[in-house]
Scaffold this motif. Structure first.
Motif, PDB file in Angstrom:
ATOM      1  N   VAL A 162      27.918  75.987 -50.220  1.00  0.00           N
ATOM      2  CA  VAL A 162      27.325  76.791 -51.297  1.00  0.00           C
ATOM      3  C   VAL A 162      28.255  76.801 -52.512  1.00  0.00           C
ATOM      4  O   VAL A 162      28.270  77.750 -53.282  1.00  0.00           O
ATOM      5  CB  VAL A 162      27.019  78.233 -50.834  1.00  0.00           C
ATOM      6  CG1 VAL A 162      25.853  78.245 -49.872  1.00  0.00           C
ATOM      7  CG2 VAL A 162      28.238  78.901 -50.207  1.00  0.00           C
ATOM      8  N   ARG A 163      28.986  75.722 -52.691  1.00  0.00           N
ATOM      9  CA  ARG A 163      30.006  75.671 -53.737  1.00  0.00           C
ATOM     10  C   ARG A 163      29.566  74.948 -55.006  1.00  0.00           C
ATOM     11  O   ARG A 163      30.349  74.829 -55.957  1.00  0.00           O
ATOM     12  CB  ARG A 163      31.268  74.999 -53.188  1.00  0.00           C
ATOM     13  CG  ARG A 163      31.931  75.788 -52.073  1.00  0.00           C
ATOM     14  CD  ARG A 163      33.122  75.079 -51.490  1.00  0.00           C
ATOM     15  NE  ARG A 163      33.826  75.922 -50.515  1.00  0.00           N
ATOM     16  CZ  ARG A 163      34.891  75.540 -49.832  1.00  0.00           C
ATOM     17  NH1 ARG A 163      35.385  74.318 -50.008  1.00  0.00           N
ATOM     18  NH2 ARG A 163      35.462  76.370 -48.975  1.00  0.00           N
ATOM     19  N   LEU A 164      28.354  74.451 -55.059  1.00  0.00           N
ATOM     20  CA  LEU A 164      27.918  73.724 -56.250  1.00  0.00           C
ATOM     21  C   LEU A 164      27.665  74.674 -57.414  1.00  0.00           C
ATOM     22  O   LEU A 164      27.190  75.797 -57.217  1.00  0.00           O
ATOM     23  CB  LEU A 164      26.636  72.947 -55.951  1.00  0.00           C
ATOM     24  CG  LEU A 164      26.775  71.745 -55.012  1.00  0.00           C
ATOM     25  CD1 LEU A 164      25.392  71.223 -54.647  1.00  0.00           C
ATOM     26  CD2 LEU A 164      27.618  70.653 -55.642  1.00  0.00           C
ATOM     27  N   PRO A 165      27.941  74.238 -58.644  1.00  0.00           N
ATOM     28  CA  PRO A 165      27.573  75.054 -59.812  1.00  0.00           C
ATOM     29  C   PRO A 165      26.069  75.284 -59.837  1.00  0.00           C
ATOM     30  O   PRO A 165      25.284  74.427 -59.428  1.00  0.00           O
ATOM     31  CB  PRO A 165      28.024  74.192 -60.997  1.00  0.00           C
ATOM     32  CG  PRO A 165      29.030  73.243 -60.443  1.00  0.00           C
ATOM     33  CD  PRO A 165      28.624  72.979 -59.026  1.00  0.00           C
ATOM     34  N   LYS A 166      25.651  76.435 -60.336  1.00  0.00           N
ATOM     35  CA  LYS A 166      24.230  76.769 -60.357  1.00  0.00           C
ATOM     36  C   LYS A 166      23.414  75.796 -61.198  1.00  0.00           C
ATOM     37  O   LYS A 166      22.203  75.660 -60.993  1.00  0.00           O
ATOM     38  CB  LYS A 166      24.039  78.199 -60.859  1.00  0.00           C
ATOM     39  CG  LYS A 166      24.567  79.258 -59.898  1.00  0.00           C
ATOM     40  CD  LYS A 166      24.181  80.656 -60.340  1.00  0.00           C
ATOM     41  CE  LYS A 166      24.747  81.713 -59.398  1.00  0.00           C
ATOM     42  NZ  LYS A 166      24.242  81.557 -58.020  1.00  0.00           N
ATOM     43  N   ALA A 167      24.076  75.127 -62.134  1.00  0.00           N
ATOM     44  CA  ALA A 167      23.361  74.170 -62.976  1.00  0.00           C
ATOM     45  C   ALA A 167      22.941  72.922 -62.207  1.00  0.00           C
ATOM     46  O   ALA A 167      22.080  72.169 -62.673  1.00  0.00           O
ATOM     47  CB  ALA A 167      24.239  73.779 -64.172  1.00  0.00           C
ATOM     48  N   VAL A 168      23.541  72.676 -61.062  1.00  0.00           N
ATOM     49  CA  VAL A 168      23.167  71.526 -60.229  1.00  0.00           C
ATOM     50  C   VAL A 168      21.982  71.932 -59.351  1.00  0.00           C
ATOM     51  O   VAL A 168      22.080  72.882 -58.590  1.00  0.00           O
ATOM     52  CB  VAL A 168      24.350  71.073 -59.350  1.00  0.00           C
ATOM     53  CG1 VAL A 168      23.939  69.892 -58.472  1.00  0.00           C
ATOM     54  CG2 VAL A 168      25.550  70.704 -60.220  1.00  0.00           C
ATOM     55  N   PRO A 169      20.845  71.257 -59.456  1.00  0.00           N
ATOM     56  CA  PRO A 169      19.660  71.692 -58.711  1.00  0.00           C
ATOM     57  C   PRO A 169      19.878  71.856 -57.213  1.00  0.00           C
ATOM     58  O   PRO A 169      19.263  72.726 -56.586  1.00  0.00           O
ATOM     59  CB  PRO A 169      18.641  70.584 -59.007  1.00  0.00           C
ATOM     60  CG  PRO A 169      19.028  70.079 -60.366  1.00  0.00           C
ATOM     61  CD  PRO A 169      20.532  70.140 -60.377  1.00  0.00           C
ATOM     62  N   THR A 170      20.764  71.064 -56.630  1.00  0.00           N
ATOM     63  CA  THR A 170      21.008  71.153 -55.192  1.00  0.00           C
ATOM     64  C   THR A 170      21.513  72.526 -54.789  1.00  0.00           C
ATOM     65  O   THR A 170      21.358  72.939 -53.625  1.00  0.00           O
ATOM     66  CB  THR A 170      22.030  70.083 -54.769  1.00  0.00           C
ATOM     67  OG1 THR A 170      21.718  68.850 -55.430  1.00  0.00           O
ATOM     68  CG2 THR A 170      22.012  69.849 -53.267  1.00  0.00           C
ATOM     69  N   ALA A 171      22.106  73.258 -55.718  1.00  0.00           N
ATOM     70  CA  ALA A 171      22.632  74.591 -55.421  1.00  0.00           C
ATOM     71  C   ALA A 171      21.534  75.566 -55.010  1.00  0.00           C
ATOM     72  O   ALA A 171      21.836  76.639 -54.465  1.00  0.00           O
ATOM     73  CB  ALA A 171      23.379  75.141 -56.641  1.00  0.00           C
ATOM     74  N   ALA A 172      20.288  75.215 -55.214  1.00  0.00           N
ATOM     75  CA  ALA A 172      19.172  76.104 -54.868  1.00  0.00           C
ATOM     76  C   ALA A 172      18.819  76.058 -53.391  1.00  0.00           C
ATOM     77  O   ALA A 172      17.947  76.815 -52.946  1.00  0.00           O
ATOM     78  CB  ALA A 172      17.942  75.731 -55.696  1.00  0.00           C
ATOM     79  N   TRP A 173      19.484  75.212 -52.616  1.00  0.00           N
ATOM     80  CA  TRP A 173      19.036  75.037 -51.226  1.00  0.00           C
ATOM     81  C   TRP A 173      19.041  76.336 -50.404  1.00  0.00           C
ATOM     82  O   TRP A 173      18.123  76.512 -49.577  1.00  0.00           O
ATOM     83  CB  TRP A 173      19.824  73.925 -50.525  1.00  0.00           C
ATOM     84  CG  TRP A 173      21.200  74.286 -50.044  1.00  0.00           C
ATOM     85  CD1 TRP A 173      22.389  74.028 -50.651  1.00  0.00           C
ATOM     86  CD2 TRP A 173      21.537  74.999 -48.834  1.00  0.00           C
ATOM     87  NE1 TRP A 173      23.440  74.521 -49.915  1.00  0.00           N
ATOM     88  CE2 TRP A 173      22.945  75.117 -48.791  1.00  0.00           C
ATOM     89  CE3 TRP A 173      20.781  75.542 -47.788  1.00  0.00           C
ATOM     90  CZ2 TRP A 173      23.618  75.765 -47.754  1.00  0.00           C
ATOM     91  CZ3 TRP A 173      21.444  76.190 -46.745  1.00  0.00           C
ATOM     92  CH2 TRP A 173      22.849  76.291 -46.729  1.00  0.00           C
ATOM     93  N   PRO A 174      20.004  77.265 -50.561  1.00  0.00           N
ATOM     94  CA  PRO A 174      19.922  78.489 -49.749  1.00  0.00           C
ATOM     95  C   PRO A 174      18.649  79.298 -50.016  1.00  0.00           C
ATOM     96  O   PRO A 174      18.052  79.855 -49.083  1.00  0.00           O
ATOM     97  CB  PRO A 174      21.179  79.268 -50.147  1.00  0.00           C
ATOM     98  CG  PRO A 174      22.148  78.226 -50.616  1.00  0.00           C
ATOM     99  CD  PRO A 174      21.273  77.236 -51.335  1.00  0.00           C
TER     100      PRO A 174
END
Length: 320
Positions: A294-306
């Motif tokens: 869960v360490r990706l910046p929020k601007a990276v779409p993958t960060a939405a996975w949770p």
């Protein structure tokens, strides 16, 4: 508190053992539940030394890699306001270490905020001298699900709402649990082993799926099966080959720029789930790499996975 439950501390980069050589580990003040009440199946052929590699570059956080899991256990992380849902968290590390913070502690944090009780699985690493190398992680995963259900009342969870969430090689173990939950991999040791080990839902994040040399993660395969595995063992350990009509709903996340575990792993499993008409949801992203947790910046779409995983879990009746 049950006699299975122990308490301990992780101080800095050192895991402190409890109850001598039969101890387990935890983070300051958390519950630790050893999985096996007596002899551990697949006995080790020699001594196993507990080690923690602290990889954090700053003093304000942890990034620990754990090896030498001599006593497999659950680390219990309870939410302030539990809603009955539970998740068994399975950290990755190529079956050579456990990424304890990135894929355990940090995952429990956001799940606890949703009211979900979490159990971080400290499972045995197959290349550390266990006599049943290819089975010991699955032995621990099956036992973990049964222990959670056996003590559901004490944990404050609904035994019919227990998911598993695994990462990388931990995703392979979570997927193996979802497809091999009924396989007898150890002799029963108590009444808990009469309970089902089937998770009610499985989330697999950048998972190792196949042991096929063309798409597998070689380190995970070598650690689990050895450098020259038999064809039958390769097939038995390939999650995409084990899907049945009883496989629970599966949620998949992968990034196409993953340079460690090819995205073909998730694609192969999703195809197998569709062919078997099993419920499944897959999210593929072009950026994220591997091991992002869960360490990706929020601007990276993958960060939405949770958020996507939580929504899927609600639709399937596991989360509130």
């Amino acid at each position: 508190m049950s006699d299975l439950t122990r308490r301990g501390l992780i101080g800095g980069a050192t895991l402190l053992a409890l109850a001598g050589s039969a101890g387990a580990q935890t983070v300051a003040g958390d519950e630790v539940v050893p999985l096996w009440p007596g002899a551990i199946p697949g006995a080790a052929t020699g001594p196993i030394a507990r080690k923690v590699n602290e990889r954090a570059k700053t003093p304000d956080g942890h990034d620990r890699w754990v090896t030498g899991i001599d006593v497999p256990a659950l680390v219990v992380k309870r939410p302030a306001q539990p809603n009955g849902a539970a998740v068994l968290l399975v950290p990755g590390g190529g079956y050579g270490f456990l990424s304890y913070d990135n894929e355990g502690i940090e995952q429990a944090r956001w799940l606890n905020a949703l009211g979900v009780t979490c159990f971080i699985l400290l499972y045995r690493l197959p290349g550390e001298g266990w006599s049943e190398r290819r089975l010991v992680p699955l032995q621990d995963a099956q036992r973990a699900m049964r222990v959670i259900r056996a003590r559901a009342t004490a944990f404050g969870v609904d035994p019919a709402r227990v998911a598993v969430l695994g990462f990388s090689a931990g995703g392979h173990l979570a997927g193996s649990l979802a497809t091999r939950f009924a396989e007898r991999v150890h002799a029963p040791v108590d009444a808990a082993d009469r309970l089902s080990a089937r998770p009610d839902l499985a989330g697999l994040i950048y998972p190792v799926v196949s042991m096929d040399a063309g798409i597998t993660h070689k380190g995970s395969r070598d650690n689990l099966l050895g450098p020259t595995p038999a064809a039958a063992d390769v097939a038995a350990a390939s999650v995409d080959k084990r899907v049945t009509a009883e496989t629970p709903p599966i949620f998949l996340v992968h990034a196409s720029d993953d340079g460690t575990v090819p995205i073909a792993n998730s694609l192969s499993l999703y195809a197998a789930l569709l062919a078997a008409k099993r419920p499944a949801e897959m999210h593929l992203f072009d950026e994220g790499g591997h091991g992002f947790g869960v360490r990706l910046p929020k601007a990276v779409p993958t960060a939405a996975w949770p958020t996507l995983f939580a929504a899927y879990s609600r639709r399937k009746g596991v989360f509130a």
